[in-house]
Design a protein around this motif. Structure first.
Motif, PDB file in Angstrom:
ATOM      1  N   UNK A   1      23.735 -27.797  -4.470  1.00  0.00           N
ATOM      2  CA  UNK A   1      23.035 -26.639  -5.015  1.00  0.00           C
ATOM      3  C   UNK A   1      23.048 -25.437  -4.078  1.00  0.00           C
ATOM      4  N   UNK A   2      23.674 -25.566  -2.898  1.00  0.00           N
ATOM      5  CA  UNK A   2      23.632 -24.483  -1.926  1.00  0.00           C
ATOM      6  C   UNK A   2      24.951 -23.813  -1.644  1.00  0.00           C
ATOM      7  N   UNK A   3      25.957 -24.110  -2.467  1.00  0.00           N
ATOM      8  CA  UNK A   3      27.292 -23.607  -2.158  1.00  0.00           C
ATOM      9  C   UNK A   3      27.514 -22.145  -2.537  1.00  0.00           C
ATOM     10  N   UNK A   4      26.526 -21.490  -3.093  1.00  0.00           N
ATOM     11  CA  UNK A   4      26.656 -20.059  -3.387  1.00  0.00           C
ATOM     12  C   UNK A   4      25.976 -19.208  -2.324  1.00  0.00           C
ATOM     13  N   UNK A   5      25.549 -19.847  -1.218  1.00  0.00           N
ATOM     14  CA  UNK A   5      24.769 -19.143  -0.217  1.00  0.00           C
ATOM     15  C   UNK A   5      25.607 -18.574   0.918  1.00  0.00           C
ATOM     16  N   UNK A   6      26.931 -18.656   0.833  1.00  0.00           N
ATOM     17  CA  UNK A   6      27.801 -18.167   1.900  1.00  0.00           C
ATOM     18  C   UNK A   6      28.409 -16.814   1.594  1.00  0.00           C
ATOM     19  N   UNK A   7      29.517 -16.534   2.280  1.00  0.00           N
ATOM     20  CA  UNK A   7      30.209 -15.256   2.143  1.00  0.00           C
ATOM     21  C   UNK A   7      31.490 -15.430   1.336  1.00  0.00           C
ATOM     22  N   UNK A   8      31.337 -15.760   0.061  1.00  0.00           N
ATOM     23  CA  UNK A   8      32.491 -15.896  -0.816  1.00  0.00           C
ATOM     24  C   UNK A   8      33.508 -16.876  -0.256  1.00  0.00           C
ATOM     25  N   UNK A   9      34.792 -16.505  -0.354  1.00  0.00           N
ATOM     26  CA  UNK A   9      35.862 -17.380   0.090  1.00  0.00           C
ATOM     27  C   UNK A   9      36.002 -17.504   1.587  1.00  0.00           C
ATOM     28  N   UNK A  10      35.210 -16.757   2.346  1.00  0.00           N
ATOM     29  CA  UNK A  10      35.264 -16.881   3.801  1.00  0.00           C
ATOM     30  C   UNK A  10      34.408 -18.033   4.316  1.00  0.00           C
ATOM     31  N   UNK A  11      33.644 -18.661   3.440  1.00  0.00           N
ATOM     32  CA  UNK A  11      32.810 -19.802   3.816  1.00  0.00           C
ATOM     33  C   UNK A  11      33.391 -21.080   3.243  1.00  0.00           C
TER      34      UNK A  11
END
Length: 411
Positions: free
Chosen positions: A395-405
């Motif tokens: 549930x936390x995979x949208x918390x980064x910097x797009x494709x750089x994470x």
């Protein structure tokens, strides 16, 4: 009273036979029973696995029997596993979206990009050994058909993503043989799925190989691209950033990076400011912008990387930015009917194809580029969760910097 081990039981039996000259049936049977029970325990090692029992419910970490190696299979002790950014959507909606493409039977062990150390090899394995650091290509196929023998397993009728989904009902037979994805401590895989890792690629970064390999295979399908121009639709996403890195590494001279958000587009441009031009498709037509940038001719090729819930309008617009004789490859998960003028495609000799994942051989080529420093993995920032926090990770995979994470769980 001290626990009676297998070795103690054997010693007691041998000593009694030697001293008394005969065997006490009752006591001997008791000792043999304990010996048998201890041997059974030795033959059934256990492991932890995160399993999905029911769609809509969280995964449960359980103790289950550990797989064993035989034949040409190997057992990999999983150290980390990549987290698909849209895994929550897949788990919740896949069987409604694509009922012809089955999920693994429940309780299921998901996990698409496992990396780790070989713990055990089957008796017919000669080129791999315990202790080898490896990436496990999650695709499985029958291994015996013409497509598999020709090195194109994606065309096999049994082609399947272990730990994700299958492409038809034949995948259910594959799941019986290879039930583990990467969200467990040990997994079984065929030796032809193993990609050895170079020393300069750590486990965290190696969990990104699935997306990078998909990008690499898609670029190869465009043909030689040295000195040519390329549209990347969805350039700031997980696949899009990977395509950008591979396009730079393989000699594409000019990249037209298209996405929505200006901030992430600026980060993409910073990868190679003299070779990358960026455009937010929120501000207008991608096709018109590309043709304006190329004096009206259009780009030599395009790769679409958009995800499962993306609109096809962006794809349809961007593809018309490709010039005569151009090639278009779709490696994303967009679905639906595209609807375009096929005469335009014929008149302009446009090629349109899909590309699903990559072969183990392509994975080996990719890691060799990383080993040589052709691909700079340092621009990708891992974000890791402990295995015990698997549901928080999903549930936390949208918390980064797009494709750089790069998202992953660690054992």
């Amino acid at each position: 009273m001290a626990k009676l081990t297998t070795a103690t039981a054997v010693t007691c039996l041998q000593r009694r036979r030697y001293v008394d000259g005969h065997e006490d049936d009752r006591k001997g049977a008791a000792l043999m029973s304990m010996l048998t029970q201890d041997s059974r325990h030795t033959r059934t090692p256990m492991m932890r696995a995160a399993r999905l029992h029911e769609v809509g419910q969280p995964m449960v970490i359980e103790e289950i029997e550990r797989p064993r190696a035989a034949g040409t299979d190997v057992i990999v002790e999983v150290k980390a596993c990549g987290m698909v950014p849209n895994l929550a959507n897949v788990l919740a909606n896949w069987e409604t979206w694509y009922p012809h493409e089955p999920l693994p039977p429940r309780p299921a062990i998901f996990g698409l990009d496992p990396v780790g150390v070989i713990a055990e090899v089957g008796e017919q394995v000669v080129a791999l050994a315990p202790g080898d650091r490896v990436y496990v290509n999650p695709t499985r196929s029958c291994g015996a058909c013409h497509a598999c023998a020709s090195g194109v397993p994606q065309s096999c009728d049994h082609w399947t993503f272990a730990g994700y989904f299958g492409f038809n009902r034949n995948s259910l037979a594959i799941y019986e043989k290879y039930p583990q994805g990467g969200f467990c401590e040990f997994m079984k895989a065929p030796q032809n799925a193993i990609v050895p890792l170079p020393d300069n690629l750590d486990f965290r970064q190696a969990t990104r190989l699935g997306y990078l390999g998909t990008a690499y295979a898609g670029l190869k399908k465009l043909g030689p691209m040295t000195g040519k121009t390329l549209i990347i639709d969805g350039a700031t996403g997980t696949l899009g950033v990977g395509v950008t890195l591979l396009a730079l590494a393989t000699g594409v001279s000019r990249i037209f990076a298209v996405a929505r958000g200006a901030e992430l587009l600026a980060r993409v441009k910073a990868l190679a400011p003299d070779r990358i031009d960026t455009f937010s498709n929120l501000s207008g037509s991608t096709a018109e912008w590309v043709r304006d940038q190329t004096g009206g001719r259009g780009a030599d090729a395009m790769i679409d990387t958009l995800g499962a819930v993306a609109s096809l309008d962006s794809f349809k617009d961007a593809m018309h930015g490709v010039g005569r004789g151009g090639r278009i490859v779709n490696i994303g998960g967009t679905a639906g009917e595209l609807g375009f003028d096929v005469k335009w495609g014929m008149d302009n000799s446009i090629g349109l194809s899909g590309s699903a994942w990559f072969t183990t051989a392509e994975g080996m080529e990719l890691v060799d580029m990383i080993r040589c420093g052709v691909i700079d993995m340092s621009v990708l920032q891992p974000k890791a969760w402990a295995f015990e926090d698997i549901n928080a990770a999903i549930n936390g995979v949208t918390s980064g910097d797009g494709g750089f994470t790069s998202y992953l769980v660690e054992m």
